[in-house]
Design an enzyme around this catalytic site. Structure first.
Site, mmCIF file in Angstrom:
data_model
loop_
_atom_site.group_PDB
_atom_site.id
_atom_site.type_symbol
_atom_site.label_atom_id
_atom_site.label_comp_id
_atom_site.label_asym_id
_atom_site.label_seq_id
_atom_site.Cartn_x
_atom_site.Cartn_y
_atom_site.Cartn_z
ATOM 1 N N ASP A 144 39.253 42.481 44.275
ATOM 2 C CA ASP A 144 37.860 42.215 44.642
ATOM 3 C C ASP A 144 37.693 40.796 45.176
ATOM 4 O OD1 ASP A 144 36.841 44.756 43.745
ATOM 5 O OD2 ASP A 144 37.122 44.044 41.711
ATOM 6 N N HIS B 212 41.639 42.029 35.426
ATOM 7 C CA HIS B 212 41.307 43.419 35.684
ATOM 8 C C HIS B 212 41.351 44.189 34.373
ATOM 9 C CE1 HIS B 212 41.470 47.506 37.361
ATOM 10 N NE2 HIS B 212 41.012 46.989 38.467
#
Length: 432
Positions: free
Chosen positions: A367, A310
């Site tokens: 995600d 991330h």
């Protein structure tokens, strides 16, 4: 939340010094207040992507990527996911406190009273192609709300803002579900207001008039957790978009429509869709996980594993921890025979154990798990980003409201460093 001055820093340029205030937030974050820099020195700062530039002070969300911390209004995301539902978290983000029983019931009732969209708006869906991306439909219809609800467009009128907030929270799931029904050719399902927020959405998505439909509580629970985990994430691309559009005094509907467009990008909200597309590619290639892991490690190869690591979190994504648990429960409950889930589980194992991934902290992120959950629910890939938008809505609203309530609010107007041609004369057409 408070901010305070924590000393000064000195910027030296061309023989002169400028003292700038160091601003400190409630979590000891520090920033240089350069608001007088250009007026004093003629200089501006250059920061591509604004990765080191704060565009505001905010009391909504605290994020510490190095320590894996995410808090809404001071409350850890882990506690909110364990003890609250999405509507309660929405109230917290927008109004700044957890509601009591009376406040929450009134909030829920108001949202229930606004779940239907104007009947004339249903004709909009006839004008979209059957294969139109639902995010395009979502942004278009949300923007069009300003034409049907002209009684609540004034950003300076507190009562009008309040009704717009409730209308958006209530209608966005309906608008989203209708975009899905458009793609399937099935009739639209009206909301059922005795159901919870998540149950109502799932019913509008998957029910048909010809038969009874009962919402699976495991689906509703997983969706509730996903929406909570997506509800806000500080000054990301779409939130910054909502703020900068709203800073022009554009109405709330227009500002949220702009945020939806920003979220659509594959580098932002579209990442979960891109993740599942990647899993599908691997599955179609015989499920050869090792091949694609090796490609990801090869610096000369352009292939990139989606759903790992991330930009902000350098330790772990606290949302992914919560969603992984929901993902495991859902897959165990359904016992689905889907090659994508097998590929996902083997990729997850590699990311958690392989030294290459561990050293670079390329852990599965939110995600990765959210895409798997949505697929298990039966949602088509193109709806994944729409789900993200429903979850992010209260955060967008909270930032829009906070911006308008700030006494220092100004219209957003970034500067630039011009690199084009210097002054030149126009050559007549005959001489070009």
């Amino acid at each position: 939340m408070t901010k305070s001055e924590s000393g000064t820093a000195t910027i030296s340029y061309n023989g002169s010094d400028l003292d700038v205030s160091v601003i400190e937030g409630s979590e000891n974050e520090k920033a240089l207040d350069i608001s007088k820099l250009r007026g004093t020195t003629g200089l501006i700062t250059l920061d591509e992507g604004y990765v080191n530039t704060g565009n505001t002070t905010s009391g909504i969300t605290f994020l510490n990527g190095e320590k894996g911390i995410l808090r809404y209004r001071g409350y850890p995301i882990e506690q909110l996911a364990a003890h609250c539902d999405f509507v309660e978290v929405s109230y917290l983000l927008i109004y700044g406190k957890l509601p009591n029983d009376e406040e929450l019931n009134a909030f829920r009732e108001s949202i229930r009273n606004h779940t239907m969209i104007h009947e004339d708006m249903k004709s909009f869906y006839d004008g979209f192609p059957k294969d139109a991306h639902p995010m395009a439909i979502l942004s278009s219809v949300v923007g069009a709300l300003s034409t049907f609800y002209q009684d609540s467009l004034d950003p300076q009128n507190a009562e009008q803002v309040e009704v717009s907030i409730h209308r958006l929270l209530a209608k966005l799931p309906t608008i989203a579900a209708y975009s899905y029904k458009k793609s399937t050719g099935q009739p639209f399902m009206y909301p059922q207001n005795h159901l919870s927020y998540c149950e109502n959405f799932l019913r509008m998505m998957f029910a048909v008039p010809s038969m009874d439909y009962e919402v699976d509580p495991v689906f509703a629970e997983a969706l509730n957790l996903l929406l909570i985990c997506h509800a806000d994430h500080e000054q990301n691309c779409s939130t910054a978009t909502v703020r900068i559009v709203g800073s022009s005094n554009a109405n709330l509907f227009a500002s949220i429509s702009a945020g939806i467009c920003a979220l659509w990008g594959p580098l932002h909200g579209g990442a979960n869709e891109a993740c599942v597309n990647m899993l599908q590619r691997i599955a179609d290639d015989g499920g050869n996980v090792k091949k694609y892991v090796d490609m990801a490690k090869d610096k000369k190869d352009n292939f990139r594993l989606m759903g790992f690591g991330h930009r902000v979190y350098k330790n772990f994504d606290p949302r992914a921890t919560i969603i992984k648990q929901a993902c495991d429960r859902l897959l165990n409950r359904l016992n689905l025979d889907d090659p994508l889930f097998d590929v996902a589980q083997r990729l997850e194992e590699v990311a958690l154990k392989d030294d290459y991934f561990v050293e670079r902290k390329l852990y599965p992120n939110v995600d990765f798990y959210s895409g798997i959950i949505y697929r298990a629910m039966g949602l088509p890939t193109q709806m994944f980003t729409v789900m993200f938008a429903i979850g992010r809505l209260p955060g967008w609203i909270a930032h829009w409201v906070e911006m308008h309530q700030s006494p220092t609010n100004r219209i957003g107007r970034p500067r630039q460093v011009y690199t084009g041609p210097t002054e030149r004369d126009v050559v007549p057409m005959s001489q070009r």
